[in-house]
Design a protein around this motif. Structure first.
Motif, PDB file in Angstrom:
ATOM      1  N   THR A  60       0.852  -1.179   0.000  1.00  0.00           N
ATOM      2  CA  THR A  60       0.000   0.000   0.000  1.00  0.00           C
ATOM      3  C   THR A  60       0.892   1.235   0.000  1.00  0.00           C
ATOM      4  O   THR A  60       1.901   1.279   0.699  1.00  0.00           O
ATOM      5  N   SER A  61       0.526   2.234  -0.811  1.00  0.00           N
ATOM      6  CA  SER A  61       1.346   3.435  -0.958  1.00  0.00           C
ATOM      7  C   SER A  61       0.803   4.581  -0.117  1.00  0.00           C
ATOM      8  O   SER A  61      -0.407   4.706   0.074  1.00  0.00           O
ATOM      9  N   LYS A  62       1.706   5.420   0.336  1.00  0.00           N
ATOM     10  CA  LYS A  62       1.306   6.669   0.999  1.00  0.00           C
ATOM     11  C   LYS A  62       1.066   7.767  -0.038  1.00  0.00           C
ATOM     12  O   LYS A  62       0.440   8.772   0.247  1.00  0.00           O
ATOM     13  N   LYS A  63       1.585   7.549  -1.252  1.00  0.00           N
ATOM     14  CA  LYS A  63       1.410   8.511  -2.339  1.00  0.00           C
ATOM     15  C   LYS A  63       0.018   8.367  -2.936  1.00  0.00           C
ATOM     16  O   LYS A  63      -0.578   7.286  -2.880  1.00  0.00           O
ATOM     17  N   LYS A  64      -0.479   9.430  -3.516  1.00  0.00           N
ATOM     18  CA  LYS A  64      -1.807   9.429  -4.125  1.00  0.00           C
ATOM     19  C   LYS A  64      -1.766   9.917  -5.568  1.00  0.00           C
ATOM     20  O   LYS A  64      -2.757  10.417  -6.085  1.00  0.00           O
ATOM     21  N   ALA A  65      -0.624   9.723  -6.211  1.00  0.00           N
ATOM     22  CA  ALA A  65      -0.477  10.112  -7.609  1.00  0.00           C
ATOM     23  C   ALA A  65       0.344   9.050  -8.326  1.00  0.00           C
ATOM     24  O   ALA A  65       1.279   8.490  -7.748  1.00  0.00           O
ATOM     25  N   PRO A  66       0.011   8.748  -9.591  1.00  0.00           N
ATOM     26  CA  PRO A  66       0.750   7.727 -10.320  1.00  0.00           C
ATOM     27  C   PRO A  66       2.168   8.188 -10.656  1.00  0.00           C
ATOM     28  O   PRO A  66       2.402   9.371 -10.909  1.00  0.00           O
ATOM     29  N   SER A  67       3.095   7.219 -10.647  1.00  0.00           N
ATOM     30  CA  SER A  67       4.462   7.522 -11.066  1.00  0.00           C
ATOM     31  C   SER A  67       5.137   6.239 -11.540  1.00  0.00           C
ATOM     32  O   SER A  67       4.728   5.133 -11.169  1.00  0.00           O
ATOM     33  N   ILE A  68       6.149   6.422 -12.380  1.00  0.00           N
ATOM     34  CA  ILE A  68       6.949   5.314 -12.898  1.00  0.00           C
ATOM     35  C   ILE A  68       8.394   5.768 -12.908  1.00  0.00           C
ATOM     36  O   ILE A  68       8.691   6.889 -13.349  1.00  0.00           O
ATOM     37  N   TYR A  69       9.299   4.921 -12.432  1.00  0.00           N
ATOM     38  CA  TYR A  69      10.721   5.173 -12.641  1.00  0.00           C
ATOM     39  C   TYR A  69      11.469   3.859 -12.687  1.00  0.00           C
ATOM     40  O   TYR A  69      10.971   2.833 -12.218  1.00  0.00           O
ATOM     41  N   TYR A  70      12.627   3.888 -13.280  1.00  0.00           N
ATOM     42  CA  TYR A  70      13.423   2.691 -13.519  1.00  0.00           C
ATOM     43  C   TYR A  70      14.750   2.826 -12.809  1.00  0.00           C
ATOM     44  O   TYR A  70      15.383   3.886 -12.857  1.00  0.00           O
ATOM     45  N   ASN A  71      15.175   1.738 -12.140  1.00  0.00           N
ATOM     46  CA  ASN A  71      16.472   1.746 -11.477  1.00  0.00           C
ATOM     47  C   ASN A  71      16.985   0.313 -11.381  1.00  0.00           C
ATOM     48  O   ASN A  71      16.275  -0.573 -10.887  1.00  0.00           O
ATOM     49  N   ASN A  72      18.186   0.095 -11.867  1.00  0.00           N
ATOM     50  CA  ASN A  72      18.891  -1.172 -11.688  1.00  0.00           C
ATOM     51  C   ASN A  72      18.073  -2.390 -12.128  1.00  0.00           C
ATOM     52  O   ASN A  72      17.974  -3.377 -11.405  1.00  0.00           O
ATOM     53  N   GLY A  73      17.465  -2.298 -13.319  1.00  0.00           N
ATOM     54  CA  GLY A  73      16.737  -3.431 -13.879  1.00  0.00           C
ATOM     55  C   GLY A  73      15.315  -3.609 -13.390  1.00  0.00           C
ATOM     56  O   GLY A  73      14.656  -4.587 -13.734  1.00  0.00           O
ATOM     57  N   LYS A  74      14.818  -2.681 -12.589  1.00  0.00           N
ATOM     58  CA  LYS A  74      13.469  -2.787 -12.049  1.00  0.00           C
ATOM     59  C   LYS A  74      12.675  -1.517 -12.340  1.00  0.00           C
ATOM     60  O   LYS A  74      13.220  -0.426 -12.296  1.00  0.00           O
ATOM     61  N   THR A  75      11.377  -1.695 -12.618  1.00  0.00           N
ATOM     62  CA  THR A  75      10.475  -0.568 -12.808  1.00  0.00           C
ATOM     63  C   THR A  75       9.653  -0.408 -11.540  1.00  0.00           C
ATOM     64  O   THR A  75       8.995  -1.351 -11.088  1.00  0.00           O
ATOM     65  N   PHE A  76       9.720   0.768 -10.958  1.00  0.00           N
ATOM     66  CA  PHE A  76       8.986   1.094  -9.739  1.00  0.00           C
ATOM     67  C   PHE A  76       7.748   1.888 -10.139  1.00  0.00           C
ATOM     68  O   PHE A  76       7.861   2.928 -10.787  1.00  0.00           O
ATOM     69  N   ILE A  77       6.590   1.391  -9.749  1.00  0.00           N
ATOM     70  CA  ILE A  77       5.317   1.955 -10.191  1.00  0.00           C
ATOM     71  C   ILE A  77       4.479   2.310  -8.975  1.00  0.00           C
ATOM     72  O   ILE A  77       4.351   1.506  -8.044  1.00  0.00           O
ATOM     73  N   THR A  78       3.901   3.495  -8.982  1.00  0.00           N
ATOM     74  CA  THR A  78       2.835   3.838  -8.045  1.00  0.00           C
ATOM     75  C   THR A  78       1.591   4.003  -8.885  1.00  0.00           C
ATOM     76  O   THR A  78       1.591   4.751  -9.873  1.00  0.00           O
ATOM     77  N   ALA A  79       0.546   3.259  -8.529  1.00  0.00           N
ATOM     78  CA  ALA A  79      -0.678   3.258  -9.334  1.00  0.00           C
ATOM     79  C   ALA A  79      -1.870   2.970  -8.434  1.00  0.00           C
ATOM     80  O   ALA A  79      -1.718   2.582  -7.274  1.00  0.00           O
ATOM     81  N   GLU A  80      -3.038   3.130  -9.007  1.00  0.00           N
ATOM     82  CA  GLU A  80      -4.271   2.866  -8.279  1.00  0.00           C
ATOM     83  C   GLU A  80      -4.752   1.454  -8.604  1.00  0.00           C
ATOM     84  O   GLU A  80      -4.983   1.118  -9.762  1.00  0.00           O
ATOM     85  N   LEU A  81      -4.840   0.611  -7.593  1.00  0.00           N
ATOM     86  CA  LEU A  81      -5.378  -0.740  -7.754  1.00  0.00           C
ATOM     87  C   LEU A  81      -6.884  -0.639  -7.573  1.00  0.00           C
ATOM     88  O   LEU A  81      -7.366  -0.303  -6.490  1.00  0.00           O
TER      89      LEU A  81
END
Length: 128
Positions: A60-81
């Motif tokens: 569960t995220s504390k953020k309330k806005a979508p975001s995507i970033y990539y680091n070291n072979g992994k994509t980190f996503i914040t999204a609404e489930l």
């Protein structure tokens, strides 16, 4: 989702690896389809082929806005489930884009924002 190709990293017969930018962030991804060109703007669908488990690659995220970033072979996503069906099919909303994911079923109140880590993230062009 709208992306702009910022760099072609690798091209092969069936897959291209790209660097991209979007309204939600930047990253590196596989691109499945006709090879794109640098600086090309595209409308794409997201394909996330990971299996997601609470506490492992999903929280569960504390953020309330979508975001995507990539680091070291992994994509980190914040999204609404939006929901998780009984069969483990989750409906994910990243801004204006909907993606289906495989996710461990858990009693939750939906919708909720989640932080996810993907190692199998790709784009497919729309309308080709």
């Amino acid at each position: 989702m709208n992306i702009t190709i910022t760099k072609i990293i690798r091209n092969s017969a069936n897959e291209t690896q790209i660097e991209y930018s979007s309204d939600y962030g930047t990253g590196v991804s596989k691109f499945i389809g006709p090879p794109p060109k640098k600086d090309q703007a595209l409308d794409v669908e997201i394909d996330i082929n990971d299996n997601f488990y609470w506490g492992k690659n999903l929280a569960t995220s504390k953020k309330k806005a979508p975001s995507i970033y990539y680091n070291n072979g992994k994509t980190f996503i914040t999204a609404e489930l939006l929901t998780i069906e009984d069969d483990g099919c989750g409906v994910l909303k990243i801004g204006d884009c909907i993606a289906l994911i495989s996710v461990e079923k858990r009693n939750q109140t939906f919708p909720l924002f989640v932080d996810m880590i993907s190692t199998d993230f790709s784009f497919y062009p729309n309308n080709l």
